[in-house]
Design a protein around this motif. Structure first.
Motif, PDB file in Angstrom:
ATOM      1  N   GLN A 103       0.915  -0.893   0.129  1.00  0.00           N
ATOM      2  CA  GLN A 103       0.050   0.219  -0.145  1.00  0.00           C
ATOM      3  C   GLN A 103       0.517   1.129   0.024  1.00  0.00           C
ATOM      4  O   GLN A 103       0.236   2.212  -0.185  1.00  0.00           O
ATOM      5  CB  GLN A 103      -0.738   0.488   1.399  1.00  0.00           C
ATOM      6  CG  GLN A 103      -1.555  -0.772   0.842  1.00  0.00           C
ATOM      7  CD  GLN A 103      -2.688  -0.735   2.130  1.00  0.00           C
ATOM      8  OE1 GLN A 103      -2.892  -1.449   3.154  1.00  0.00           O
ATOM      9  NE2 GLN A 103      -4.123   0.233   2.030  1.00  0.00           N
ATOM     10  N   LEU A 106       0.062   3.875  -2.534  1.00  0.00           N
ATOM     11  CA  LEU A 106      -1.180   4.148  -2.539  1.00  0.00           C
ATOM     12  C   LEU A 106      -1.462   5.019  -1.584  1.00  0.00           C
ATOM     13  O   LEU A 106      -2.540   5.639  -1.182  1.00  0.00           O
ATOM     14  CB  LEU A 106      -1.937   3.070  -2.335  1.00  0.00           C
ATOM     15  CG  LEU A 106      -2.019   2.056  -3.418  1.00  0.00           C
ATOM     16  CD1 LEU A 106      -2.683   0.452  -3.073  1.00  0.00           C
ATOM     17  CD2 LEU A 106      -2.426   2.364  -4.776  1.00  0.00           C
ATOM     18  N   GLU A 109      -4.846   7.858  -1.479  1.00  0.00           N
ATOM     19  CA  GLU A 109      -6.263   6.825  -2.371  1.00  0.00           C
ATOM     20  C   GLU A 109      -6.623   7.032  -0.901  1.00  0.00           C
ATOM     21  O   GLU A 109      -6.297   7.095   0.469  1.00  0.00           O
ATOM     22  CB  GLU A 109      -5.517   6.100  -2.435  1.00  0.00           C
ATOM     23  CG  GLU A 109      -5.247   6.013  -3.805  1.00  0.00           C
ATOM     24  CD  GLU A 109      -6.046   6.326  -5.359  1.00  0.00           C
ATOM     25  OE1 GLU A 109      -7.324   5.696  -4.967  1.00  0.00           O
ATOM     26  OE2 GLU A 109      -5.430   6.606  -6.312  1.00  0.00           O
ATOM     27  N   ARG A 113     -10.799   2.653  -0.892  1.00  0.00           N
ATOM     28  CA  ARG A 113     -10.056   2.311  -1.974  1.00  0.00           C
ATOM     29  C   ARG A 113      -8.584   1.695  -2.049  1.00  0.00           C
ATOM     30  O   ARG A 113      -7.871   0.509  -2.548  1.00  0.00           O
ATOM     31  CB  ARG A 113      -9.763   3.289  -3.087  1.00  0.00           C
ATOM     32  CG  ARG A 113      -9.816   2.637  -4.657  1.00  0.00           C
ATOM     33  CD  ARG A 113     -10.026   3.964  -4.980  1.00  0.00           C
ATOM     34  NE  ARG A 113     -11.694   4.811  -4.990  1.00  0.00           N
ATOM     35  CZ  ARG A 113     -11.455   6.082  -5.332  1.00  0.00           C
ATOM     36  NH1 ARG A 113     -10.120   6.879  -6.024  1.00  0.00           N
ATOM     37  NH2 ARG A 113     -12.471   6.674  -5.165  1.00  0.00           N
ATOM     38  N   ALA A 114      -8.025   1.946  -1.798  1.00  0.00           N
ATOM     39  CA  ALA A 114      -6.436   1.645  -1.330  1.00  0.00           C
ATOM     40  C   ALA A 114      -6.112   0.468  -0.878  1.00  0.00           C
ATOM     41  O   ALA A 114      -5.546  -0.872  -0.690  1.00  0.00           O
ATOM     42  CB  ALA A 114      -5.170   2.575  -0.276  1.00  0.00           C
ATOM     43  N   ARG A 117      -7.931  -2.180  -3.900  1.00  0.00           N
ATOM     44  CA  ARG A 117      -6.229  -2.719  -4.479  1.00  0.00           C
ATOM     45  C   ARG A 117      -5.472  -2.931  -3.718  1.00  0.00           C
ATOM     46  O   ARG A 117      -4.971  -3.900  -4.704  1.00  0.00           O
ATOM     47  CB  ARG A 117      -5.734  -1.500  -5.037  1.00  0.00           C
ATOM     48  CG  ARG A 117      -4.653  -0.826  -6.181  1.00  0.00           C
ATOM     49  CD  ARG A 117      -5.409  -2.155  -7.117  1.00  0.00           C
ATOM     50  NE  ARG A 117      -3.831  -1.678  -8.260  1.00  0.00           N
ATOM     51  CZ  ARG A 117      -3.741  -2.493  -9.266  1.00  0.00           C
ATOM     52  NH1 ARG A 117      -5.244  -3.699  -9.284  1.00  0.00           N
ATOM     53  NH2 ARG A 117      -3.072  -2.359 -10.132  1.00  0.00           N
ATOM     54  N   GLU A 120      -6.924  -6.429  -4.127  1.00  0.00           N
ATOM     55  CA  GLU A 120      -6.432  -6.966  -5.699  1.00  0.00           C
ATOM     56  C   GLU A 120      -4.987  -8.086  -6.225  1.00  0.00           C
ATOM     57  O   GLU A 120      -5.025  -9.379  -6.923  1.00  0.00           O
ATOM     58  CB  GLU A 120      -7.222  -5.706  -6.670  1.00  0.00           C
ATOM     59  CG  GLU A 120      -7.329  -6.455  -7.817  1.00  0.00           C
ATOM     60  CD  GLU A 120      -7.756  -5.355  -8.831  1.00  0.00           C
ATOM     61  OE1 GLU A 120      -8.246  -5.707 -10.016  1.00  0.00           O
ATOM     62  OE2 GLU A 120      -7.337  -4.861  -8.456  1.00  0.00           O
ATOM     63  N   VAL A 121      -3.975  -6.683  -5.780  1.00  0.00           N
ATOM     64  CA  VAL A 121      -2.838  -7.096  -6.483  1.00  0.00           C
ATOM     65  C   VAL A 121      -1.920  -7.933  -5.797  1.00  0.00           C
ATOM     66  O   VAL A 121      -1.641  -9.420  -6.640  1.00  0.00           O
ATOM     67  CB  VAL A 121      -1.447  -6.281  -6.837  1.00  0.00           C
ATOM     68  CG1 VAL A 121      -2.581  -4.796  -7.911  1.00  0.00           C
ATOM     69  CG2 VAL A 121      -1.490  -5.665  -5.273  1.00  0.00           C
ATOM     70  N   ALA A 153       0.910  -1.417  -7.201  1.00  0.00           N
ATOM     71  CA  ALA A 153      -0.558  -1.485  -6.824  1.00  0.00           C
ATOM     72  C   ALA A 153      -1.138  -0.162  -7.068  1.00  0.00           C
ATOM     73  O   ALA A 153      -2.449   0.083  -7.235  1.00  0.00           O
ATOM     74  CB  ALA A 153       0.096  -0.952  -4.893  1.00  0.00           C
ATOM     75  N   ARG A 155      -1.178   1.656 -10.070  1.00  0.00           N
ATOM     76  CA  ARG A 155      -1.884   1.087 -11.676  1.00  0.00           C
ATOM     77  C   ARG A 155      -0.536   1.833 -12.260  1.00  0.00           C
ATOM     78  O   ARG A 155      -1.103   2.736 -13.290  1.00  0.00           O
ATOM     79  CB  ARG A 155      -2.953   1.626 -11.997  1.00  0.00           C
ATOM     80  CG  ARG A 155      -4.171   1.040 -11.150  1.00  0.00           C
ATOM     81  CD  ARG A 155      -5.438   1.652 -11.199  1.00  0.00           C
ATOM     82  NE  ARG A 155      -7.021   0.842 -10.107  1.00  0.00           N
ATOM     83  CZ  ARG A 155      -7.315  -0.833 -10.553  1.00  0.00           C
ATOM     84  NH1 ARG A 155      -6.663  -1.127 -11.581  1.00  0.00           N
ATOM     85  NH2 ARG A 155      -7.744  -0.584  -8.803  1.00  0.00           N
ATOM     86  N   GLU A 187      -3.774  -7.120 -16.317  1.00  0.00           N
ATOM     87  CA  GLU A 187      -3.431  -5.437 -16.042  1.00  0.00           C
ATOM     88  C   GLU A 187      -3.585  -4.619 -17.275  1.00  0.00           C
ATOM     89  O   GLU A 187      -3.559  -3.221 -17.719  1.00  0.00           O
ATOM     90  CB  GLU A 187      -2.085  -5.071 -15.309  1.00  0.00           C
ATOM     91  CG  GLU A 187      -2.394  -5.703 -13.611  1.00  0.00           C
ATOM     92  CD  GLU A 187      -3.167  -4.087 -13.449  1.00  0.00           C
ATOM     93  OE1 GLU A 187      -2.601  -3.309 -12.604  1.00  0.00           O
ATOM     94  OE2 GLU A 187      -4.036  -5.342 -12.861  1.00  0.00           O
TER      95      GLU A 187
END
Length: 376
Positions: A103, A106, A109, A113-114, A117, A120-121, A153, A155, A187
């Protein structure tokens, strides 16, 4: 990311008195491999793209964004380029756990949301089970996968990889390479991967850029470029490996062997592996451990006789690589060039792959059930 969000560059940089980097390159949403010997300028090229060093002249553009242009004097700083990087050293923060490391990029963010994400990764880099761990407790392969997740992370629009598996054991190397392929698909970003390893180049690249003395001297499909490279090319293909994902289907009653169903492929009999049916595994088969045969097959001790069709043949000196399609996956088989003539092999030829069970090496588990791909 738009379809036009590609990397294009032409740049010149004098590295030292005997080496000037002079490169023109374009990369779409694919994995490109910069291949060459040590001292060819591979790492410097990545540093110039990232903004860690400045070219003497040229232009670097990512989609509609110009990162560097000597004529206008533009040189975006690293923090504005939206480029992720992973290196031989994972550079994790030792005082942060895995979740906090991922994180880190991030900041700013919204919290939820952080967190989403990060999770997710972590999932498609295979580190979800490590989130509470400290870097010092991780293996080398785990640390590199965490480094990959951290790079992804925020993007990034481009991922640069500088020999990230060179210090890992063979199982961890294959695991990270498979994760990189998963990442590229998930991605949909360009990946530029630097290596001097033939196995890695073939495993990961859709295109290979052959760098020598600061210049790209050839580019194209990895097998074709390496085969065309001239003297010594045959040694580059030694140990070429097929890597597939599969699921345990069953075990022999005497625990002597395991039947593995390759994802989108045939059954493969492998040495007994103590995992329950349904377990996801990765299996490796060296290209020079596979035999090719035409006509009726009988009386063999080999446990795998798999029908297939020749897709392509690449000859290099006295050696050749034959790409064989079986169901929805392809294999690369290393043979001597005269065997191609003796078997009358050509694209479309029907034949059988003969694979001993003991030639199948189980590498790792935990892969998702995605279409299998071999190392090309």
């Amino acid at each position: 990311m738009s379809a036009t969000d590609a990397l294009t560059l032409r740049l010149t940089r004098r590295i030292h008195a005997d080496l000037t980097l002079d490169v023109e390159l374009d990369l779409n949403r694919e994995c490109g491999v910069v291949f060459g010997s040590s001292g060819a300028g591979k790492t410097t090229l990545l540093r110039l793209i990232a903004g860690l060093e400045r070219p003497d002249r040229g232009r670097i553009q990512l989609g509609d964004t110009v990162l560097y242009d000597d004529r206008s004097g533009l040189n975006l700083p690293l923090r504005e380029r939206r480029i992720g990087m992973i290196f031989q050293d994972d550079l994790l923060f030792p005082h942060l756990n895995v979740a906090a490391n991922i994180q880190f990029g991030l900041k700013g963010e919204p919290r939820m949301r952080a967190k989403a994400r990060m999770e997710e990764v972590a999932a498609f880099c295979g580190v979800s089970q490590l989130l509470e761990r400290q870097p010092a407790t991780l293996s080398g392969g785990e640390r590199q996968r965490v480094g990959l997740a951290r790079a992804l992370a925020p993007r990034p629009r481009l991922l640069l990889c500088d020999e990230p598996v060179s210090a890992l054991d063979i199982t961890s190397r294959h695991t990270l390479i498979e994760r990189l392929r998963t990442v590229q698909q998930a991605e949909a970003i360009p990946i530029l991967y630097v290596t001097h390893s033939t196995a890695e180049a073939i495993a990961l690249g859709s295109r290979l850029f052959l760098l020598a003395n600061g210049r790209i001297i050839d580019r194209g499909p990895p097998l074709d470029v390496l085969a065309a490279a001239g003297r010594g090319a045959s040694t580059w293909f030694e140990g070429v490996r097929n890597l597939f994902r599969g699921r345990v289907e069953s075990h022999a009653e005497d625990r002597g062997e395991t039947r593995l169903r390759l994802i989108d492929g045939p059954i493969l009999v492998v040495p007994f592996h103590d995992r329950p049916p349904g377990t996801s595994l990765a299996v490796e088969v060296r290209g020079d451990e596979i035999l090719l045969a035409k006509g009726p097959i009988e009386g063999l001790s080999a446990r795998n006789v798999i029908p297939g069709t020749v897709d392509r043949i690449v000859t290099h000196g006295s050696e050749a690589e034959v790409l064989v399609q079986t169901e929805a996956i392809s294999w690369i088989v290393s043979v001597v060039a005269p065997a191609v003539t003796a078997l009358a092999l050509a694209p479309g030829s029907h034949l059988h792959l003969i694979v001993k069970a003991r030639s199948c090496l189980i590498l790792d588990d935990g892969f998702r059930d995605e279409p299998s791909k071999n190392i090309i």
